[in-house]
Design an enzyme around this catalytic site. Structure first.
Site, PDB file in Angstrom:
ATOM      1  N   ASP A   1       0.875  -1.171   0.000  1.00  0.00           N
ATOM      2  CA  ASP A   1       0.000   0.000   0.000  1.00  0.00           C
ATOM      3  C   ASP A   1       0.914   1.225   0.000  1.00  0.00           C
ATOM      4  O   ASP A   1       2.151   1.104   0.097  1.00  0.00           O
ATOM      5  CB  ASP A   1      -0.916  -0.031   1.229  1.00  0.00           C
ATOM      6  N   CYS A   2       0.358   2.407  -0.110  1.00  0.00           N
ATOM      7  CA  CYS A   2       1.187   3.603  -0.261  1.00  0.00           C
ATOM      8  C   CYS A   2       2.011   3.871   1.006  1.00  0.00           C
ATOM      9  O   CYS A   2       1.474   3.903   2.111  1.00  0.00           O
ATOM     10  CB  CYS A   2       0.322   4.810  -0.580  1.00  0.00           C
TER      11      CYS A   2
END
Length: 508
Positions: free
Chosen positions: A258-259
């Site tokens: 994920d970011c």
């Protein structure tokens, strides 16, 4: 490839605006960045998006000699990045509410056609989380529901649809983000489940997706202290990314993070440090979706770690090879004729109509003597986006039926509630829309006050259906699952006397 090029293939960066900034282009050339992520703020229209994707490919091919993965979060429903004149499918819980797994196949095929039409080649969907916590602030209707078997079925069908459409897809957020009360965009969630408990719930859908041949899986920024005791989230845990996902579940596709700009990583571990640790944990492609300074810092840190041997050279080669194999298989020329088909618009409208579910009672039949009330759409979490051009539910219905309406704030106070109740004077019935009222309790107070008017009342939940058990006992209850143009049209049909045929999540 040299080490710099291999690290560049493992990084996914984003940028602001609808054209490529010079600063971003320079960063790509310096660190050989091989991949891009797009958000709603990058997109104005389908023609503009097609030009942007072509420019991205030209930039990255020139800098690296290889095609770019152009990624996007086009889940449907509340996480919809394509412009509003595109074919945007219902969200996952809406699809599950239709009770027809074939709709998950069709929605994925439609999405694949839209994305391939403009040159996007990697969709970061479907969401495979089991939304077992009704108070979850970030997943909710992004999930196919709260029953693990249903999520597994619909998730596997979505994978089938993306494969049919020739679109690389990604299941998320491993090993599960459904049982949290904290949004990892703004905090660091913790799930204190044992491995046996994960196997009984969260891992069921991921196992099914792997069996269905899902080509990529994304990590979650969540602590699992009974699985990983070293105080790092799943994204940075070799025990979870390599041990559980690769070895125990046998997944041999791409592992994505994920970011790493999300607060769960940035505030607690530092983005650049997190990027390096994610790679060491076994993540193939690491996302730094925004912030040019953090992107440059992360690229430099990952390159230094690889050059010093802190990132294992064999694993670096293995990740680069997996990425390049996937690019050879999944990247195709843009197909403009596949986007915007009339039959796809019609199919999406049908699915939205099939999703509307009667939870209790019979909905009011609307007329010019109905009072419509509810809040406008809004951005619930950093993962979501609202349609800035769409009409609010009350405005839409007021125009449709020639009725009185009022738009409230998402969390009205006592003064606003009193004013809105007065607006309902003289109405023969009231139709109220909720949008995550279980999290914004002012909406619940407003619904209760309107119910005291003593006229027939209907409540339609436009996001999470978990609002509905909290609504007045004398109100008929509907679930629509999405705050979209198609959902509003479907509800208008119900308020004109149409029937509902949707199926509720197990918790309700």
């Amino acid at each position: 490839m040299d080490i710099r090029e291999k690290i560049g293939q493992r990084l996914v960066f984003g940028f602001p605006g609808t054209t490529i900034p010079a600063e971003f282009a320079a960063l790509v050339r310096e660190y050989k960045i091989g991949n891009v992520i797009l958000f709603r703020y990058n997109i104005e229209s389908l023609p503009q998006l097609a030009r942007l994707c072509a420019d991205i490919q030209e930039l990255i091919r020139g800098a690296t000699g290889r095609d770019a993965f152009i990624t996007i979060d086009q889940e449907g429903g509340m996480v919809t990045r394509l412009p509003w004149d595109a074919v945007n499918v219902p969200g996952s819980m809406a699809l599950a509410a239709t009770g027809k797994p074939e709709n998950a196949v069709l929605a994925a095929e439609i999405t694949a056609r839209q994305l391939r039409g403009v040159g996007v080649n990697f969709n970061l969907a479907p969401d495979l989380d089991v939304n077992s916590n009704p108070m979850n602030p970030v997943i909710g209707v992004r999930s196919f529901g709260d029953d693990p078997q249903s999520v597994a079925l619909f998730g596997a069908k979505a994978v089938e649809g993306y494969k049919n459409g020739g679109m690389l897809c990604c299941g998320k957020h491993f090993p599960g983000h459904g049982d949290t009360a904290v949004d990892s965009h703004i905090g660091l969630p913790c799930i204190e489940k044992t491995m046996d408990e994960l196997e009984a719930c969260e891992l069921i859908s991921f196992r099914a997706a792997i069996k269905a041949g899902i080509p990529a899986i994304m990590s979650s920024h969540i602590l699992f202290p009974n699985i990983e005791p070293n105080g790092v989230p799943a994204t940075m845990s070799r025990t979870i990314m390599h041990g559980l996902l690769r070895e125990t579940l046998g997944f041999d596709g791409l592992i994505l993070s994920d970011c790493m700009v999300m607060d769960a990583i940035r505030r607690h571990y530092g983005t650049a440090h997190g990027v390096v640790e994610a790679m060491r944990a076994g993540v193939d492609m690491v996302f730094v979706s925004s912030n040019a300074d953090l992107q440059r810092e992360s690229a430099a840190a990952a390159l230094a770690a690889a050059e010093s041997g802190s990132i294992d050279a064999r694993e670096l080669d293995g990740s680069a090879e997996r990425i390049l194999r996937a690019k050879e298989r999944w990247i195709h020329p843009a197909e403009p004729e596949s986007a915007g088909r009339a039959e796809d618009f019609a199919a999406v409208a049908r699915m939205a109509r099939e999703a509307v579910t009667a939870v209790r009672g019979k909905a009011c039949r609307a007329s010019e003597k109905t009072f419509f009330c509810g809040c406008a759409d809004y951005r619930m979490t950093q993962a979501s986006n609202a349609d800035p051009e769409a009409k609010a539910f009350p405005e839409y219905m007021g125009a449709r039926f020639g009725a009185k309406f009022a738009v409230c704030s998402k969390d009205p106070d006592e003064k606003e509630i009193a004013e809105l109740v007065k607006c309902a004077d003289g109405a023969e019935n009231i139709i109220f829309s909720s949008c995550n009222a279980h999290l914004f309790r002012g909406q619940l107070a407003l619904a209760a006050a309107l119910a005291e008017k003593g006229v027939p009342m209907t409540v339609a939940a436009l996001r999470n259906p978990y609002d509905l058990p909290l609504m007045p006992e004398n109100a008929a209850l509907l679930a629509a699952f999405d705050y979209s143009r198609d959902s509003l049209a479907a509800l208008a049909d119900v308020f004109s006397g149409g029937d509902c045929c949707g199926v509720m999540p197990a918790a309700l």
